[in-house]
Design an enzyme around this catalytic site. Structure first.
Site, mmCIF file in Angstrom:
data_model
loop_
_atom_site.group_PDB
_atom_site.id
_atom_site.type_symbol
_atom_site.label_atom_id
_atom_site.label_comp_id
_atom_site.label_asym_id
_atom_site.label_seq_id
_atom_site.Cartn_x
_atom_site.Cartn_y
_atom_site.Cartn_z
ATOM 1 N N LYS A 400 0.918 -1.099 0.060
ATOM 2 C CA LYS A 400 0.003 0.113 -0.139
ATOM 3 C C LYS A 400 0.838 1.239 0.067
ATOM 4 O O LYS A 400 2.048 1.139 0.314
ATOM 5 C CB LYS A 400 -0.813 -0.134 1.201
ATOM 6 C CG LYS A 400 -0.100 -0.121 2.622
ATOM 7 C CD LYS A 400 -0.992 -0.572 3.607
ATOM 8 C CE LYS A 400 -0.258 -0.321 4.922
ATOM 9 N NZ LYS A 400 -0.994 -0.762 6.165
ATOM 10 N N ARG A 494 -10.699 -0.178 14.789
ATOM 11 C CA ARG A 494 -10.702 0.720 13.589
ATOM 12 C C ARG A 494 -11.600 0.005 12.741
ATOM 13 O O ARG A 494 -12.868 0.088 12.833
ATOM 14 C CB ARG A 494 -9.333 0.671 13.182
ATOM 15 C CG ARG A 494 -8.866 1.680 12.186
ATOM 16 C CD ARG A 494 -7.443 1.714 11.680
ATOM 17 N NE ARG A 494 -7.004 0.529 11.035
ATOM 18 C CZ ARG A 494 -5.452 0.269 10.721
ATOM 19 N NH1 ARG A 494 -4.632 1.265 10.954
ATOM 20 N NH2 ARG A 494 -5.330 -0.756 10.358
ATOM 21 N N TYR A 624 14.197 31.489 1.876
ATOM 22 C CA TYR A 624 12.895 32.482 2.286
ATOM 23 C C TYR A 624 13.009 32.894 3.816
ATOM 24 O O TYR A 624 13.593 32.078 4.534
ATOM 25 C CB TYR A 624 11.423 31.468 2.366
ATOM 26 C CG TYR A 624 11.185 31.123 0.908
ATOM 27 C CD1 TYR A 624 10.514 32.016 -0.040
ATOM 28 C CD2 TYR A 624 10.892 29.665 0.303
ATOM 29 C CE1 TYR A 624 9.953 31.723 -1.304
ATOM 30 C CE2 TYR A 624 10.479 29.360 -0.765
ATOM 31 C CZ TYR A 624 10.098 30.327 -1.718
ATOM 32 O OH TYR A 624 9.670 30.215 -2.719
ATOM 33 N N MET A 673 9.614 24.041 -1.763
ATOM 34 C CA MET A 673 8.859 22.981 -2.119
ATOM 35 C C MET A 673 9.526 21.995 -3.351
ATOM 36 O O MET A 673 9.058 20.860 -3.151
ATOM 37 C CB MET A 673 7.519 23.777 -3.215
ATOM 38 C CG MET A 673 6.630 22.704 -3.683
ATOM 39 S SD MET A 673 5.481 23.363 -4.573
ATOM 40 C CE MET A 673 4.337 24.137 -3.277
HETATM 41 C C1 LIG Z 1 -0.055 -1.691 6.820
HETATM 42 C C2 LIG Z 1 -0.828 -2.830 7.304
HETATM 43 C C3 LIG Z 1 -0.049 -3.968 7.503
HETATM 44 C C4 LIG Z 1 1.403 -3.805 7.506
HETATM 45 O O1 LIG Z 1 2.049 -3.471 8.428
HETATM 46 P P1 LIG Z 1 3.531 -3.448 8.850
HETATM 47 O O2 LIG Z 1 3.657 -2.888 10.301
HETATM 48 O O3 LIG Z 1 4.091 -2.382 7.881
HETATM 49 O O4 LIG Z 1 4.075 -4.735 8.405
HETATM 50 C C5 LIG Z 1 -0.605 -5.077 7.775
HETATM 51 N N1 LIG Z 1 -2.072 -5.078 8.085
HETATM 52 C C6 LIG Z 1 -2.783 -4.061 7.777
HETATM 53 C C7 LIG Z 1 -4.234 -4.132 8.138
HETATM 54 C C8 LIG Z 1 -2.317 -2.619 7.469
HETATM 55 O O5 LIG Z 1 -2.942 -1.458 7.403
#
Ligand SMILES: *Cc1c(COP(=O)(O)O)cnc(C)c1O
Length: 732
Positions: A400, A494, A624, A673
């Protein structure tokens, strides 16, 4: 372990195959008798062209036929390459066509037939057959399972056989004869893109799937065969024997068909299929370094040899040497081979030259600021993590947030190559992006997908998380089958249906349209084994196991379970599960330095170009808002990277540094930036065009993502995942 097969055997055989094709067109043994020549050119040499198709099938099609890749670029690229070759060849042979007056009585119908089926010269049928054959198999393969596709292409080949070397049987039946006559009005032979090419393309793809991991399920079986493979060379002997025996049978088949005058043409035999199977296995198992130039040379020999035949015949006539160079079939053959071999080498040089001109597309890659990914470190981390798994457990890497800023396509592509076939991402866009870039295997979306995007889940074969019962009903309401994993909330509060809400969980499992493949939870206090953290984590695990047991009691078996992420695997491996959703550890880090990570290696380095070097004099300010004023004369360097690239602005003014020539250069004033200014007074030889390292090693110095995280009050995860889309990413 992770090692690519050396497929040089295929490359060397291409040269042999090219000379076999030359034989088909020159009849080298004619001077020794027609029977001998038939055996050689009418039977044995017929292995040449199928080997080309199988090689194409092997490299191009598995991603579509097994991996469900949505990335059409490899297919389009291959089609374009073949088309370019075809157009080149058409123009090359145009003078010969015209000289031989072949276009004299061409109707529109026969023009199309020539262009799309028969080829504009007698050997060029191969190119339209390859192009259309690839497209046909790809199209069929995207609508039907592999088994049915295989059956279908075999049937097509059988139909082809009865228009080729078994035609003598076909004409016994007037009805069939009429059908084939119709067919021959469209295509001069059945040896074409429909009846001939597909079976070999599919056989090539199948050979790939047997020796490589493509789906998670197949993984184990294949590991096993590889194991046997290394143990003994018995397979090689089996394949060699299989090849020799089936080739002998094919010769017999050919001779019988010839004896009874059944052949209309002599390209297709029943035995050709087993012959090609064994030959291809044999070539795959020859461990030789691949030689790319052989591929190109063999192609050029194929394209150019008829031209050489014409030239040699012409020259022999002019020089009155016909008795030697034309009438002696063997010398004629060798001369044509020599001439087309030389032409092949020249053709290869010319094409390399041209592609060198065209290959400049990525010249700006490292022009500004970029990320270098270390393949070696990624492989080491994967192996290390795999060593931590318990038997039967598999990695499901979290890619992700663009693989934590590393570049999801590069990382997932590399992991695919290592045989990993499970991934998780945060949202549907990330899943679609992976598919469009050819990533194969299962992709689980950990987050919420907005109902309007449900069609994308199916189109791109993504697995959705059921984030609670209400959401499950919404997914079910879409009305079409959906692959899902169910998330259980065991204490993080969550996403996930609350673990104690039995009834709702049970109802999720009764939703008709959900194809539930897995069930999972997420730990929120797994960073340490402190008594407090451990108690909480164990309670989470207990709740999760209670739910999975209940679900199983109600008859839902075979669900994949998972609860561990990076910290979970390192601190609580005993909690098990079928998958481990590793994120940060895969990239060689953890969130902070508290846990020993010396067995893992950071994958990412961040570098930027130095765009200017200049002096500032005492009392002058930099950047800046006068936040830095020189107390004495200084030398500064401007870097082409800023906070829009993910360099935290809070590293401004004394809080941050970069490495240049292996030495520290502190950040001056505010990070902008797109640019950053650093002090290089104490570093000699700094010039515009040089390179600064923001994360990574330079000489014997290193700046880690930990350092940036600590100086900005955050964790490495945030530093990495904020790396901007403007950065170029390369795997080294
Ligand atoms: C991001 C995520 C992971 C991976 O987590 P790490 O700590 O980076 O290994 C696993 N499960 C869920 C649900 C996540 O959101």
């Amino acid at each position: 372990m992770i090692q690519k097969k050396q497929l040089g055997g295929l490359d060397y055989f291409r040269i042999i195959a090219a000379f076999l094709v030359v034989a088909i067109h020159t009849s080298p043994l004619a001077s020794f008798g027609m029977e001998a020549d038939f055996i050689f050119t009418g039977v044995i040499a017929r292995i040449a062209v199928p080997s080309f198709f199988m090689t194409t099938g092997y490299f191009l099609l598995p991603q579509y036929l097994f991996g469900h890749s949505m990335d059409r670029r490899p297919l389009v690229h291959s089609v374009e390459k073949h088309m370019l070759l075809y157009v080149t060849a058409i123009f090359l042979y145009l003078p010969v066509n015209l000289y031989a007056e072949q276009f004299k009585e061409v109707s529109i119908g026969s023009f199309f037939r020539m262009l799309f089926v028969d080829g504009t010269f007698y050997h060029l049928w191969y190119l339209p057959a390859a192009i259309l054959g690839m497209v046909i198999v790809w199209l069929l393969g995207s609508y039907m399972p592999f088994g049915i596709l295989t059956g279908m292409v075999f049937v097509l080949y059988m139909i082809g056989l009865f228009g080729d070397s078994y035609y003598g049987l076909t004409v016994q039946f007037p009805f069939l004869e009429k059908m084939y006559d119709m067919l021959f009005s469209v295509s001069s032979y059945t040896r074409n893109s429909l009846f001939y090419a597909p079976v070999f393309l599919v056989m090539g793809a199948e050979a790939y799937s047997r020796t490589n991991t493509l789906t998670g399920k197949k993984c184990k079986r294949i590991k096993h065969t590889k194991h046997i493979w290394n143990e003994s060379n018995n397979f090689l002997i089996v394949y060699a024997a299989g090849f020799v025996v089936s080739l002998a049978l094919m010769v017999a088949e050919g001779l019988v068909l010839r004896r009874f005058h059944l052949q209309r043409h002599d390209s297709m035999y029943v035995m050709l299929l087993p012959v090609m199977f064994f030959l291809f296995q044999l070539l795959l198992s020859i461990e030789k370094t691949p030689v790319k130039s052989l591929r190109s040379i063999s192609t050029w020999i194929y394209i150019i040899h008829p031209f050489c035949i014409v030239l040699i015949r012409g020259a022999a006539k002019v020089l009155h040497l016909e008795s030697l160079f034309v009438e002696n079939s063997w010398i004629h053959y060798l001369t044509v081979c020599a001439a087309s071999g030389v032409a092949g080498v020249i053709g290869n040089r010319v094409s390399v030259h041209f592609s060198a001109f065209g290959g400049e597309k990525q010249s700006f890659a490292k022009g500004r600021a970029w990320i270098e990914l270390s393949r070696e470190n990624l492989v080491k981390n994967v192996e290390m993590l795999q060593n931590c798994l318990s038997p039967g457990q598999q990695l499901m890497p979290a890619v992700k947030a663009d693989a934590y800023g590393h570049g999801a396509n590069l990382i997932a592509g590399e992991l695919n190559q290592m045989g990993i076939q499970n991934f998780c991402v945060a949202c549907v866009e990330e899943g679609v992006n992976l598919r469009k870039n050819g990533i194969t295997g299962d992709i689980l979306i950990l987050g919420y997908t907005y109902p309007k995007d449900f069609p994308l889940l199916r189109k791109y074969r993504l697995t959705q998380t059921v984030v609670d019962y209400a959401y499950g009903r919404m997914l079910n309401g879409y009305g079409k089958k959906m692959k899902v994993h169910v998330k259980i909330d065991t204490g993080m509060h969550r996403l996930g249906e609350r673990a104690e809400r039995d009834k709702e969980i049970c109802r999720i499992f009764q939703l008709k349209n959900l194809e539930i493949e897995g069930i999972y939870t997420h730990l929120c206090a797994d960073e340490t084994r402190n008594p407090e953290d451990m108690a909480f984590t164990k309670e989470q695990a207990r709740l999760f196991h209670k739910v999975t047991e209940k679900v199983q009691k109600r008859g839902y078996f075979g669900l994949k379970t998972h609860l561990l992420a990076s910290y979970g695997l390192i601190n609580y491996p005993e909690l098990g599960g079928d998958y481990v959703r590793v994120g940060i550890a895969l990239y060689g880090l953890l969130s902070d330095r508290k846990t020993d990570m010396s067995a893992f290696f950071p994958v990412l380095s961040l570098r930027a170009r130095i765009t200017a070097v200049k002096e500032v004099f005492q009392g002058e300010s930099v950047g800046y808002g006068f936040t830095y004023v020189a107390e004495e004369d200084r030398k500064i360097a401007v870097l082409a990277i800023g906070y829009a690239d993910g360099l935290p602005r809070s590293l401004s003014g004394g809080n941050g540094r970069v490495l240049i020539h292996g030495k520290s250069a502190p950040v001056l004033g505010r990070i902008c930036m797109d640019q950053t200014i650093v002090d290089v007074t104490d570093i000699s030889g700094v010039k515009a065009g040089g390179i600064a390292t923001i994360i990574g090693k330079d000489g014997n110095q290193e700046i880690t993502a930990y350092e940036l995280a600590e100086n900005t009050g955050t964790i490495t995860n945030e530093i990495l995942s904020r790396m901007g889309g403007r950065l170029f990413r390369v795997m080294v």
